[in-house]
Motif scaffolding. Structure first.
Motif, PDB file in Angstrom:
ATOM      1  N   MET A  23       0.898  -1.643  -0.138  1.00  0.00           N
ATOM      2  CA  MET A  23      -0.017  -0.501   0.045  1.00  0.00           C
ATOM      3  C   MET A  23       1.344   0.983   0.049  1.00  0.00           C
ATOM      4  O   MET A  23       0.680   2.076  -0.753  1.00  0.00           O
ATOM      5  CB  MET A  23      -0.902   0.134   1.116  1.00  0.00           C
ATOM      6  N   ILE A  24       2.034   1.122   1.011  1.00  0.00           N
ATOM      7  CA  ILE A  24       2.929   2.707   0.931  1.00  0.00           C
ATOM      8  C   ILE A  24       3.626   2.280  -0.578  1.00  0.00           C
ATOM      9  O   ILE A  24       3.490   3.738  -1.500  1.00  0.00           O
ATOM     10  CB  ILE A  24       3.511   2.714   2.148  1.00  0.00           C
ATOM     11  N   ILE A  25       3.942   2.018  -1.203  1.00  0.00           N
ATOM     12  CA  ILE A  25       4.552   1.502  -2.373  1.00  0.00           C
ATOM     13  C   ILE A  25       2.972   1.912  -3.679  1.00  0.00           C
ATOM     14  O   ILE A  25       3.591   3.091  -4.261  1.00  0.00           O
ATOM     15  CB  ILE A  25       5.411   0.366  -2.867  1.00  0.00           C
ATOM     16  N   ALA A  26       2.332   1.389  -3.119  1.00  0.00           N
ATOM     17  CA  ALA A  26       1.198   2.350  -4.207  1.00  0.00           C
ATOM     18  C   ALA A  26       0.986   3.504  -4.225  1.00  0.00           C
ATOM     19  O   ALA A  26       0.185   4.300  -4.809  1.00  0.00           O
ATOM     20  CB  ALA A  26       0.273   1.312  -4.435  1.00  0.00           C
ATOM     21  N   ILE A  27       1.090   4.282  -2.891  1.00  0.00           N
ATOM     22  CA  ILE A  27       0.307   5.515  -2.960  1.00  0.00           C
ATOM     23  C   ILE A  27       2.223   6.222  -3.400  1.00  0.00           C
ATOM     24  O   ILE A  27       1.948   7.248  -3.836  1.00  0.00           O
ATOM     25  CB  ILE A  27       0.489   5.746  -1.116  1.00  0.00           C
ATOM     26  N   LEU A  28       3.272   5.682  -3.124  1.00  0.00           N
ATOM     27  CA  LEU A  28       4.174   6.286  -3.277  1.00  0.00           C
ATOM     28  C   LEU A  28       4.206   6.737  -4.889  1.00  0.00           C
ATOM     29  O   LEU A  28       4.156   7.599  -5.646  1.00  0.00           O
ATOM     30  CB  LEU A  28       5.590   6.203  -3.116  1.00  0.00           C
ATOM     31  N   ILE A  29       4.204   5.557  -5.898  1.00  0.00           N
ATOM     32  CA  ILE A  29       4.109   5.573  -7.468  1.00  0.00           C
ATOM     33  C   ILE A  29       3.073   6.902  -8.002  1.00  0.00           C
ATOM     34  O   ILE A  29       3.135   6.972  -9.208  1.00  0.00           O
ATOM     35  CB  ILE A  29       4.300   3.808  -8.138  1.00  0.00           C
ATOM     36  N   SER A  30       1.522   6.177  -7.253  1.00  0.00           N
ATOM     37  CA  SER A  30       0.899   6.344  -7.362  1.00  0.00           C
ATOM     38  C   SER A  30       0.637   7.876  -7.337  1.00  0.00           C
ATOM     39  O   SER A  30       0.588   8.597  -8.335  1.00  0.00           O
ATOM     40  CB  SER A  30      -0.371   6.093  -6.994  1.00  0.00           C
ATOM     41  N   PHE A  31       1.700   8.731  -7.053  1.00  0.00           N
ATOM     42  CA  PHE A  31       1.745   9.966  -6.600  1.00  0.00           C
ATOM     43  C   PHE A  31       2.755  10.391  -7.593  1.00  0.00           C
ATOM     44  O   PHE A  31       2.419  11.844  -8.088  1.00  0.00           O
ATOM     45  CB  PHE A  31       2.582  10.580  -5.483  1.00  0.00           C
ATOM     46  N   MET A  32       3.519  10.183  -7.834  1.00  0.00           N
ATOM     47  CA  MET A  32       4.509  10.775  -8.719  1.00  0.00           C
ATOM     48  C   MET A  32       3.906  10.339 -10.277  1.00  0.00           C
ATOM     49  O   MET A  32       3.995  11.164 -10.962  1.00  0.00           O
ATOM     50  CB  MET A  32       5.803   9.194  -8.943  1.00  0.00           C
ATOM     51  N   ALA A  33       3.429   9.249 -10.142  1.00  0.00           N
ATOM     52  CA  ALA A  33       2.804   9.144 -12.188  1.00  0.00           C
ATOM     53  C   ALA A  33       1.339   9.996 -12.021  1.00  0.00           C
ATOM     54  O   ALA A  33       1.023  10.980 -13.129  1.00  0.00           O
ATOM     55  CB  ALA A  33       2.334   8.285 -11.792  1.00  0.00           C
ATOM     56  N   THR A  34       0.746  10.772 -10.767  1.00  0.00           N
ATOM     57  CA  THR A  34       0.008  11.754 -10.997  1.00  0.00           C
ATOM     58  C   THR A  34       0.688  12.940 -11.244  1.00  0.00           C
ATOM     59  O   THR A  34       0.142  13.731 -11.856  1.00  0.00           O
ATOM     60  CB  THR A  34      -1.339  11.615  -9.812  1.00  0.00           C
ATOM     61  N   ALA A  35       1.722  13.365 -10.087  1.00  0.00           N
ATOM     62  CA  ALA A  35       2.322  14.445  -9.993  1.00  0.00           C
ATOM     63  C   ALA A  35       3.066  14.710 -11.975  1.00  0.00           C
ATOM     64  O   ALA A  35       2.823  16.119 -11.659  1.00  0.00           O
ATOM     65  CB  ALA A  35       3.214  14.788  -9.234  1.00  0.00           C
ATOM     66  N   ALA A  36       3.108  13.562 -12.226  1.00  0.00           N
ATOM     67  CA  ALA A  36       4.130  14.177 -13.394  1.00  0.00           C
ATOM     68  C   ALA A  36       3.351  14.278 -14.459  1.00  0.00           C
ATOM     69  O   ALA A  36       3.749  15.287 -15.461  1.00  0.00           O
ATOM     70  CB  ALA A  36       5.189  13.430 -14.069  1.00  0.00           C
ATOM     71  N   ASN A  37       2.108  14.101 -14.593  1.00  0.00           N
ATOM     72  CA  ASN A  37       1.020  13.764 -15.943  1.00  0.00           C
ATOM     73  C   ASN A  37      -0.024  15.067 -15.185  1.00  0.00           C
ATOM     74  O   ASN A  37      -0.755  14.767 -16.952  1.00  0.00           O
ATOM     75  CB  ASN A  37       0.997  12.831 -16.070  1.00  0.00           C
ATOM     76  N   MET A  38      -0.694  14.807 -14.511  1.00  0.00           N
ATOM     77  CA  MET A  38      -0.926  15.947 -14.596  1.00  0.00           C
ATOM     78  C   MET A  38      -1.121  17.462 -15.084  1.00  0.00           C
ATOM     79  O   MET A  38       0.146  18.095 -14.468  1.00  0.00           O
ATOM     80  CB  MET A  38      -1.686  16.389 -12.985  1.00  0.00           C
ATOM     81  N   PRO A  39      -1.568  18.438 -16.252  1.00  0.00           N
ATOM     82  CA  PRO A  39      -1.809  19.497 -16.687  1.00  0.00           C
ATOM     83  C   PRO A  39      -1.237  20.437 -15.467  1.00  0.00           C
ATOM     84  O   PRO A  39      -2.171  20.852 -14.911  1.00  0.00           O
ATOM     85  CB  PRO A  39      -2.128  19.567 -17.241  1.00  0.00           C
ATOM     86  N   PRO A  40      -0.277  21.710 -15.259  1.00  0.00           N
ATOM     87  CA  PRO A  40      -0.388  22.579 -14.381  1.00  0.00           C
ATOM     88  C   PRO A  40      -1.423  23.734 -14.364  1.00  0.00           C
ATOM     89  O   PRO A  40      -2.480  23.977 -13.730  1.00  0.00           O
ATOM     90  CB  PRO A  40       0.658  23.862 -14.320  1.00  0.00           C
ATOM     91  N   HIS A  41      -2.539  23.841 -15.869  1.00  0.00           N
ATOM     92  CA  HIS A  41      -3.501  24.560 -15.672  1.00  0.00           C
ATOM     93  C   HIS A  41      -4.987  23.940 -15.625  1.00  0.00           C
ATOM     94  O   HIS A  41      -5.233  24.174 -16.882  1.00  0.00           O
ATOM     95  CB  HIS A  41      -2.859  25.659 -16.991  1.00  0.00           C
ATOM     96  N   THR A  42      -5.192  23.372 -14.453  1.00  0.00           N
ATOM     97  CA  THR A  42      -6.471  22.718 -14.833  1.00  0.00           C
ATOM     98  C   THR A  42      -7.399  23.490 -14.947  1.00  0.00           C
ATOM     99  O   THR A  42      -7.040  23.942 -12.709  1.00  0.00           O
ATOM    100  CB  THR A  42      -6.007  21.761 -14.988  1.00  0.00           C
ATOM    101  N   PRO A  43      -9.299  23.283 -14.791  1.00  0.00           N
ATOM    102  CA  PRO A  43      -9.597  23.841 -13.735  1.00  0.00           C
ATOM    103  C   PRO A  43      -9.772  22.762 -12.259  1.00  0.00           C
ATOM    104  O   PRO A  43     -10.166  21.789 -12.107  1.00  0.00           O
ATOM    105  CB  PRO A  43     -10.865  24.449 -14.420  1.00  0.00           C
ATOM    106  N   HIS A  44     -10.472  22.805 -11.986  1.00  0.00           N
ATOM    107  CA  HIS A  44      -9.976  22.051  -9.834  1.00  0.00           C
ATOM    108  C   HIS A  44      -8.870  21.230  -9.731  1.00  0.00           C
ATOM    109  O   HIS A  44      -9.551  19.964 -10.179  1.00  0.00           O
ATOM    110  CB  HIS A  44     -11.535  21.147  -9.599  1.00  0.00           C
ATOM    111  N   LEU A  45      -7.661  21.691 -10.520  1.00  0.00           N
ATOM    112  CA  LEU A  45      -6.688  20.783 -10.230  1.00  0.00           C
ATOM    113  C   LEU A  45      -6.384  20.028  -8.518  1.00  0.00           C
ATOM    114  O   LEU A  45      -6.160  18.551  -9.277  1.00  0.00           O
ATOM    115  CB  LEU A  45      -5.594  22.292 -10.335  1.00  0.00           C
ATOM    116  N   ALA A  46      -6.676  20.145  -7.689  1.00  0.00           N
ATOM    117  CA  ALA A  46      -6.525  19.921  -6.530  1.00  0.00           C
ATOM    118  C   ALA A  46      -7.363  18.509  -5.992  1.00  0.00           C
ATOM    119  O   ALA A  46      -6.655  17.647  -5.737  1.00  0.00           O
ATOM    120  CB  ALA A  46      -7.054  20.468  -5.249  1.00  0.00           C
ATOM    121  N   LEU A  47      -8.787  18.550  -6.723  1.00  0.00           N
ATOM    122  CA  LEU A  47      -9.886  17.477  -6.634  1.00  0.00           C
ATOM    123  C   LEU A  47      -9.792  16.507  -7.429  1.00  0.00           C
ATOM    124  O   LEU A  47      -9.324  15.703  -7.305  1.00  0.00           O
ATOM    125  CB  LEU A  47     -11.082  18.271  -7.308  1.00  0.00           C
ATOM    126  N   LYS A  48      -9.118  17.176  -8.461  1.00  0.00           N
ATOM    127  CA  LYS A  48      -8.867  16.061 -10.053  1.00  0.00           C
ATOM    128  C   LYS A  48      -7.913  15.196  -9.821  1.00  0.00           C
ATOM    129  O   LYS A  48      -7.670  14.003  -9.699  1.00  0.00           O
ATOM    130  CB  LYS A  48      -8.606  16.844 -11.132  1.00  0.00           C
TER     131      LYS A  48
END
Length: 120
Positions: A23-48
C-alpha cells in the motif's frame, strides 16, 4: 499427560506487513505518476489530483492482487539455473515479489494515465 506427533490443524496467520508495504509503495508510485502527468493549468486541479491519486492507489492494489494470483498459479516447484548461487537467489527473489511488482506498476501507471485522460 499424553503427547502425540499429530500436527495441530490451526489456520495460518496472514501477516499484514506485506499488505501495508504494498500500500505504501502504491501510494508513492501513484503520487509520482499523477504529479508527473497532471497538466498545471486545469480547473479544479486539487480535486482531480486527489481523485486520480486515490484511484491509482486502488488500481495498484488490484494489480498486486492479480500479480500474486498469477505468481501462485505459475510459480515453478523447482528452480534450475546455470548462474550458481546468484542465479538461484535472483530467481527466488523474482518469484517472491516480481509478478506483484509488475502488477503494481501496470495497475498504477496505466490506471493513472487513463484516468488523467478522462478527467482533464
Amino acid at each position: 499427560m499424553e503427547t502425540s506427533n499429530n500436527p495441530v490443524n490451526t489456520p495460518a496467520r496472514k501477516s499484514r506487513l506485506g499488505a501495508v508495504l504494498w500500500m505504501i509503495i502504491a501510494i508513492l508510485i501513484s503520487f509520482m505518476a499523477t504529479a508527473a502527468n497532471m497538466p498545471p493549468h486545469t480547473p479544479h486541479l486539487a480535486l482531480k489530483f486527489v481523485f486520480v491519486w486515490i484511484a491509482g492507489v486502488l488500481l495498484g492494489i488490484v494489480g498486486v492482487r492479480i500479480g500474486n494470483a498469477l505468481r501462485r498459479a505459475a510459480k515453478p516447484d523447482i528452480i534450475i539455473t546455470s548462474g550458481g548461487l546468484q542465479g538461484m537467489l535472483g530467481a527466488r527473489i523474482f518469484w517472491s515479489v516480481g509478478p506483484q511488482t509488475v502488477g503494481l506498476l501496470i495497475g498504477t501507471v496505466v490506471g493513472c494515465s487513463t484516468l488523467m485522460g478522462w478527467v482533464v
